[in-house]
Scaffold this motif. Structure first.
Motif, PDB file in Angstrom:
ATOM      1  N   LYS A 158       0.815  -1.219   0.000  1.00  0.00           N
ATOM      2  CA  LYS A 158       0.000   0.000   0.000  1.00  0.00           C
ATOM      3  C   LYS A 158       0.844   1.263   0.000  1.00  0.00           C
ATOM      4  O   LYS A 158       0.305   2.374   0.042  1.00  0.00           O
ATOM      5  CB  LYS A 158      -0.933   0.002   1.213  1.00  0.00           C
ATOM      6  CG  LYS A 158      -1.982  -1.115   1.170  1.00  0.00           C
ATOM      7  CD  LYS A 158      -2.902  -1.062   2.374  1.00  0.00           C
ATOM      8  CE  LYS A 158      -3.949  -2.172   2.313  1.00  0.00           C
ATOM      9  NZ  LYS A 158      -4.847  -2.149   3.498  1.00  0.00           N
ATOM     10  N   ALA A 199      -2.393   2.104 -12.207  1.00  0.00           N
ATOM     11  CA  ALA A 199      -3.740   2.589 -12.528  1.00  0.00           C
ATOM     12  C   ALA A 199      -4.349   1.895 -13.728  1.00  0.00           C
ATOM     13  O   ALA A 199      -5.562   2.018 -13.949  1.00  0.00           O
ATOM     14  CB  ALA A 199      -3.692   4.099 -12.783  1.00  0.00           C
ATOM     15  N   ASN A 204      -8.974  -0.103 -11.248  1.00  0.00           N
ATOM     16  CA  ASN A 204     -10.032  -0.041 -10.225  1.00  0.00           C
ATOM     17  C   ASN A 204     -11.383  -0.524 -10.744  1.00  0.00           C
ATOM     18  O   ASN A 204     -12.420  -0.309 -10.100  1.00  0.00           O
ATOM     19  CB  ASN A 204     -10.158   1.380  -9.689  1.00  0.00           C
ATOM     20  CG  ASN A 204     -10.537   2.389 -10.781  1.00  0.00           C
ATOM     21  OD1 ASN A 204     -10.671   2.032 -11.952  1.00  0.00           O
ATOM     22  ND2 ASN A 204     -10.699   3.651 -10.389  1.00  0.00           N
ATOM     23  N   THR A 205     -11.404  -1.196 -11.888  1.00  0.00           N
ATOM     24  CA  THR A 205     -12.667  -1.673 -12.451  1.00  0.00           C
ATOM     25  C   THR A 205     -13.265  -2.760 -11.568  1.00  0.00           C
ATOM     26  O   THR A 205     -12.556  -3.693 -11.155  1.00  0.00           O
ATOM     27  CB  THR A 205     -12.439  -2.242 -13.872  1.00  0.00           C
ATOM     28  OG1 THR A 205     -11.772  -1.259 -14.664  1.00  0.00           O
ATOM     29  CG2 THR A 205     -13.764  -2.608 -14.524  1.00  0.00           C
TER      30      THR A 205
END
Length: 445
Positions: free
Chosen positions: A52, A190, A218-219
């Motif tokens: 993260k 991304a 992020n889909t």
């Protein structure tokens, strides 16, 4: 030792590229190599945070590199307008210097898989795709991943790729599992450049069944299952992920170039990328040789009354390593020059030779360096073990050795008819000469 441009390519390197080579070498030696261990220390050891966050020193290096114009060096001026204006050969020399450091390539926005993904978008993407994804990648605002290999398919034959792509009107629906998805664990990732197989309109041509799509990371429906380890290294925060797609829906406009154009795109992507890997690997070999020479000349480390460097075996290792590195460099530069003169497709043989020979050779050089360090060579006190592990993957990545060897052997064997014809003509002339000079018995020749 200052970087020397090989004599055989002196006339291929512009004055501007020479200046950049000096700047890159200075930046790598004075900024990146000293920062490598800091980078490793800043990777979180806390499992819940390891994927993260990323080491803050990399942003400092990027800021410094960009201020000096050391940015996006990889896009060849021969084929692209978005890069720094160098040839593949010139960037090959630069990539070798970047390969000396763990942080060098990323500091200058020249690290995989972003470089290959940017090449895909620059060469094959439409204006909207370039605006949405290429521009932020070139700007270093985001990172990307490349998803091709699959866990449940023999991916060395890319026709076996089985991630399903179903087209429903203006929407693409994706289902399947990818692994060794380099970069997918990075919190800055991304977008995924993803190879798929069309489910509802499969061509009879096995090489036109695959397509490449752009998938925002992020889909909904995407799950990063786990990072995969390379000989025990998880390569955080970059990582190599196993990723599952369940009814992932993206706009049809995210299709790159067109349906069934996947093989064409991937071949265009992998050609220059293989050369970049090879040159970075040669840089790693040079650093490995430096480590070996420093270690064996350490006055505190004597064996049987001699410096380690005074033993014949060690001197042989040093000499062999020098020969191996210089030979590999010329092989790769030849491939890069041929890409510049034509394109990656015209240089398939030269790229394949470099892809096969360089990782094998660099592994051998690093292995000698490790051996010269004794037990220290296999632990974290030196970068050699990690370098060895990373280079070893290249015998599998971007097509395993065996695939390239098979392709090379098949193409080389196409000369058989020509060779047989020539040999038959030579044999006929030989027989004529025997008769002319009244020579009996072929053994006299």
């Amino acid at each position: 030792m200052p970087y020397e441009i090989p004599a055989i390519v002196q006339d291929r390197v512009s004055p501007r590229a020479r200046e950049y080579l000096k700047k890159i070498e200075h930046f790598v030696e004075t900024e990146c190599i000293p920062a490598d261990e800091v980078y490793e220390a800043q990777v979180s050891k806390e499992p819940s945070l390891r994927w993260k966050s990323y080491p803050p020193i990399i942003d400092e290096l990027k800021k410094k590199a960009r201020a000096q114009g050391l940015w996006n060096l990889f896009l060849s001026k021969t084929h692209y307008s978005q890069g720094a204006g160098f040839t593949n050969l010139e960037y090959g020399l630069m990539a070798e210097i970047l390969g000396r450091s763990h942080t060098g390539s990323e500091a200058m926005n020249c690290s995989a898989p972003d470089t290959g993904n940017m090449e895909v978008l620059a060469k094959y993407g439409n204006d909207a795709q370039k605006k949405q994804w290429l521009e932020p990648l070139l700007d270093g605002k985001i990172r990307s991943a490349f998803l091709m290999t699959e866990r449940y398919a023999a991916s060395s034959d890319a026709k076996n790729i089985d991630m399903k792509m179903r087209i429903e009107g203006d929407t693409i629906v994706l289902n399947g599992t990818k692994w060794w998805s380099s970069g997918a664990c990075d919190p800055r990732c991304a977008v995924y450049i993803t190879m798929t197989k069309t489910e509802n309109n499969i061509s009879t041509d096995a090489f036109k069944q695959q397509s490449v799509v752009i998938v925002p990371a992020n889909t909904p429906g995407i799950t990063v299952l786990r990072p995969l380890h390379v000989y025990g290294y998880d390569d955080a925060p970059h990582g190599h992920a196993e990723v599952r797609f369940v009814n992932v829906r993206i706009p049809k406009s995210n299709l790159v170039l067109g349906e069934g154009r996947g093989f064409e795109i991937i071949q265009g992507r992998l050609g220059p990328g293989r050369i970049h890997h090879c040159m970075r690997s040669i840089g790693a070999a040079e650093r490995g040789l430096d480590y070996m020479i420093a270690r064996v000349n350490d006055p505190s480390r004597r064996t049987f009354g001699k410096l380690i460097s005074e033993h014949g075996t060690i001197r042989t290792w040093i000499a062999e390593s020098r020969i191996q590195i210089d030979s590999c460099r010329l092989l790769v530069l030849n491939a890069a020059d041929k890409i510049d003169r034509n394109d990656a497709k015209a240089a398939l043989k030269e790229i394949a030779m470099a892809k096969i020979v360089v990782p094998r050779t660099v592994i051998d050089v690093l292995d000698k360096a490790i051996q010269a360090h004794g037990a220290g060579g296999i632990c974290q006190d030196f970068p050699l073990a990690r370098m060895w592990a990373g280079i070893r993957t290249l015998r599998i990545a971007d097509g395993p050795d065996e695939v390239h060897l098979a392709q090379m052997g098949r193409n080389e064997n196409k000369r058989a008819a020509e060779i047989v014809k020539r040999h038959e003509a030579q044999e006929k002339r030989r027989e004529e000469l025997f008769r002319l000079y009244k020579i009996e018995g072929r053994s006299q020749l």
